[in-house]
Design a protein around this motif. Structure first.
Motif, mmCIF file in Angstrom:
data_model
loop_
_atom_site.group_PDB
_atom_site.id
_atom_site.type_symbol
_atom_site.label_atom_id
_atom_site.label_comp_id
_atom_site.label_asym_id
_atom_site.label_seq_id
_atom_site.Cartn_x
_atom_site.Cartn_y
_atom_site.Cartn_z
ATOM 1 N N VAL A 190 37.849 -109.963 36.580
ATOM 2 C CA VAL A 190 37.074 -110.505 35.455
ATOM 3 C C VAL A 190 38.066 -111.194 34.519
ATOM 4 C CG1 VAL A 190 37.229 -108.361 34.052
ATOM 5 C CG2 VAL A 190 35.305 -109.929 33.718
ATOM 6 N N HIS A 191 37.615 -112.200 33.777
ATOM 7 C CA HIS A 191 38.545 -112.847 32.852
ATOM 8 C C HIS A 191 38.787 -111.975 31.617
ATOM 9 C CE1 HIS A 191 40.891 -116.013 31.132
ATOM 10 N NE2 HIS A 191 40.167 -115.997 30.033
ATOM 11 N N SER A 192 37.707 -111.479 30.997
ATOM 12 C CA SER A 192 37.867 -110.678 29.768
ATOM 13 C C SER A 192 37.515 -109.216 30.024
ATOM 14 C CB SER A 192 37.048 -111.274 28.628
ATOM 15 O OG SER A 192 35.678 -111.356 28.977
ATOM 16 N N SER A 206 46.362 -115.631 36.411
ATOM 17 C CA SER A 206 45.368 -115.842 35.347
ATOM 18 C C SER A 206 45.877 -116.841 34.311
ATOM 19 C CB SER A 206 45.083 -114.500 34.662
ATOM 20 O OG SER A 206 43.974 -114.625 33.783
ATOM 21 N N ASP A 207 44.948 -117.420 33.571
ATOM 22 C CA ASP A 207 45.304 -118.259 32.417
ATOM 23 C C ASP A 207 46.389 -119.283 32.749
ATOM 24 O OD1 ASP A 207 43.692 -117.041 30.002
ATOM 25 O OD2 ASP A 207 44.346 -115.382 31.270
ATOM 26 N N ILE A 208 46.070 -120.095 33.740
ATOM 27 C CA ILE A 208 46.967 -121.170 34.187
ATOM 28 C C ILE A 208 46.990 -122.273 33.134
ATOM 29 C CG2 ILE A 208 47.179 -122.946 35.973
ATOM 30 C CD1 ILE A 208 45.588 -120.545 37.649
ATOM 31 N N HIS A 209 45.827 -122.512 32.552
ATOM 32 C CA HIS A 209 45.712 -123.438 31.421
ATOM 33 C C HIS A 209 46.376 -124.789 31.663
ATOM 34 C CE1 HIS A 209 43.391 -121.045 28.734
ATOM 35 N NE2 HIS A 209 44.183 -120.000 28.863
ATOM 36 N N ALA A 210 46.063 -125.370 32.842
ATOM 37 C CA ALA A 210 46.469 -126.754 33.122
ATOM 38 C C ALA A 210 47.976 -126.975 33.062
ATOM 39 C CB ALA A 210 45.729 -127.708 32.171
ATOM 40 N N GLY A 244 40.774 -116.774 36.167
ATOM 41 C CA GLY A 244 40.118 -117.705 35.255
ATOM 42 C C GLY A 244 41.015 -118.380 34.236
ATOM 43 N N ASP A 245 40.415 -119.333 33.501
ATOM 44 C CA ASP A 245 41.118 -120.251 32.612
ATOM 45 C C ASP A 245 42.151 -121.085 33.389
ATOM 46 O OD1 ASP A 245 39.553 -119.804 30.450
ATOM 47 O OD2 ASP A 245 41.088 -118.870 29.196
ATOM 48 N N VAL A 246 41.616 -121.811 34.360
ATOM 49 C CA VAL A 246 42.439 -122.759 35.115
ATOM 50 C C VAL A 246 42.766 -123.949 34.218
ATOM 51 C CG1 VAL A 246 42.497 -124.252 37.167
ATOM 52 C CG2 VAL A 246 41.329 -122.034 37.269
ATOM 53 N N GLY A 280 42.604 -110.938 32.433
ATOM 54 C CA GLY A 280 43.594 -111.763 31.732
ATOM 55 C C GLY A 280 43.152 -111.945 30.292
ATOM 56 N N HIS A 281 43.041 -113.206 29.851
ATOM 57 C CA HIS A 281 42.425 -113.596 28.576
ATOM 58 C C HIS A 281 43.325 -113.429 27.349
ATOM 59 C CE1 HIS A 281 39.195 -114.884 26.075
ATOM 60 N NE2 HIS A 281 38.820 -113.718 25.634
ATOM 61 N N THR A 282 44.049 -112.317 27.192
ATOM 62 C CA THR A 282 44.918 -112.172 26.016
ATOM 63 C C THR A 282 46.269 -112.844 26.228
ATOM 64 O OG1 THR A 282 45.922 -110.117 26.782
ATOM 65 C CG2 THR A 282 43.918 -109.907 25.457
ATOM 66 N N HIS A 283 46.611 -113.160 27.471
ATOM 67 C CA HIS A 283 47.904 -113.742 27.845
ATOM 68 C C HIS A 283 49.057 -112.744 27.652
ATOM 69 C CE1 HIS A 283 46.404 -118.166 27.299
ATOM 70 N NE2 HIS A 283 45.439 -117.371 27.677
ATOM 71 N N VAL A 284 48.752 -111.476 27.532
ATOM 72 C CA VAL A 284 49.770 -110.436 27.347
ATOM 73 C C VAL A 284 49.612 -109.403 28.463
ATOM 74 C CG1 VAL A 284 50.673 -108.670 25.786
ATOM 75 C CG2 VAL A 284 49.725 -110.777 24.845
ATOM 76 N N ASN A 302 36.888 -118.372 29.661
ATOM 77 C CA ASN A 302 36.177 -119.009 28.553
ATOM 78 C C ASN A 302 36.457 -120.504 28.478
ATOM 79 O OD1 ASN A 302 38.715 -117.827 27.875
ATOM 80 N ND2 ASN A 302 38.375 -118.242 25.708
ATOM 81 N N HIS A 303 37.703 -120.925 28.739
ATOM 82 C CA HIS A 303 37.995 -122.362 28.698
ATOM 83 C C HIS A 303 37.326 -123.104 29.854
ATOM 84 C CE1 HIS A 303 40.980 -122.723 25.409
ATOM 85 N NE2 HIS A 303 40.988 -121.408 25.584
ATOM 86 N N ASP A 304 37.264 -122.478 31.030
ATOM 87 C CA ASP A 304 36.565 -123.102 32.164
ATOM 88 C C ASP A 304 35.110 -123.352 31.781
ATOM 89 O OD1 ASP A 304 38.920 -122.686 33.637
ATOM 90 O OD2 ASP A 304 38.269 -120.667 34.214
HETATM 91 ZN ZN ZN Z 1 43.336 -118.107 28.376
#
Ligand code: ZN
Length: 248
Positions: free
Chosen positions: A119-121, A11-15, A39-41, A153-157, A66-68
């Motif tokens: 799910v992302h969130s 999750s949350d790869i964020h480029a 999500g949040d690739v 994912g989403h919180t990154h924690v 959300n970023h996607d």
């Molecule tokens: Zn994220």
């Protein structure tokens, strides 16, 4: 004995291409049979297109973050965001090809596969992008959760929420057998961890049956310096560099 399935949830790869590559290499040493992306690739770091290409190559189930969504839907008004977020979304939008945009827009908000939900969130209202940090926040999600286990994912924690009857608790991200009850598991972030540990985070779900499943949390060191050099070269905000170094 039935064959064990080993699904890596990322999750949350964020480029962050360096972090993603390191995680995929690590997953292969762990004999992972499938990948699911939460999500949040894209967003925050400097390699959105290369990260999309790698995820598409895996051909794995991927849900929308959300970023996607912000980066691919022109109806999203970035004036509503704070400066760092707005400038990153604007920069990312400029990098993406039409094919990248089409793929991001095609992502579903939730997916259920092999008896597990992704799910992302949260499931109760996935497009509200709620952050779940404690058991109170997790309650609405459990009311909407139809499978025993759901990953997010989403919180990154990374953390685990478990509900057994009326008892809803938060558990630190420790590897082990999943007991009775329902689980809502946050696998942390590949590309921008925020729990104070800069190493990339993901989790493996290892199951022989619905009641015989283990969760394994993994942390993977990666080439942070290269990822940071790319963020600087792209003139992305300095705050993003600090986050990669500190894992906060
Ligand atoms: Zn994220």
């Amino acid at each position: 004995m039935p064959r064990e399935r080993r699904i890596a949830f990322i999750s949350d790869i964020h480029a962050n291409l360096e972090a993603l590559t390191a995680v995929l290499d690590d997953a292969r040493t762990q004999e992972v049979t499938d990948f699911i992306c939460l999500g949040d690739v894209v967003g925050y770091n400097a390699d959105p297109c290369a990260c999309i290409a790698l995820i598409r190559e895996l051909g794995c189930v991927t849900v929308c973050g959300n970023h996607d969504y912000y980066c691919s839907d022109p109806a999203v008004d970035i004036n509503d965001f704070q400066d760092t977020a707005a400038s990153v979304i604007e920069w990312t939008r400029r990098q993406l090809s039409d094919a990248d945009l089409r793929w991001l827009r095609s992502l579903p908000l939730t997916a259920t596969t092999q008896g597990i939900t992704a799910v992302h969130s949260t499931l109760d209202n996935p497009k509200h992008w709620r952050y779940v940090f404690d058991a109170y926040d997790a309650a609405d999600n459990f009311n909407a959760q139809k499978t025993r286990v759901c990953f997010h994912g989403h919180t990154h924690v990374p953390m685990i929420f478990s509900r057994n009857g009326d008892r809803l608790i938060r558990i630190p991200p420790t590897s082990g057998l999943l007991d009775k009850g329902m689980y809502f598991i946050n696998v942390g972030s590949v590309g921008q961890p925020r729990d104070g540990i800069p190493e990339a985070s993901y989790a493996i779900y290892a199951a022989r049956g619905l009641m015989d499943c283990n969760i394994i949390f993994r942390r993977v060191p990666y080439d942070v310096e290269t990822a940071i050099a790319k963020v600087r070269r792209a003139n992305l905000p300095d705050k993003l560099v600090d986050r990669l170094y500190s894992g906060r």
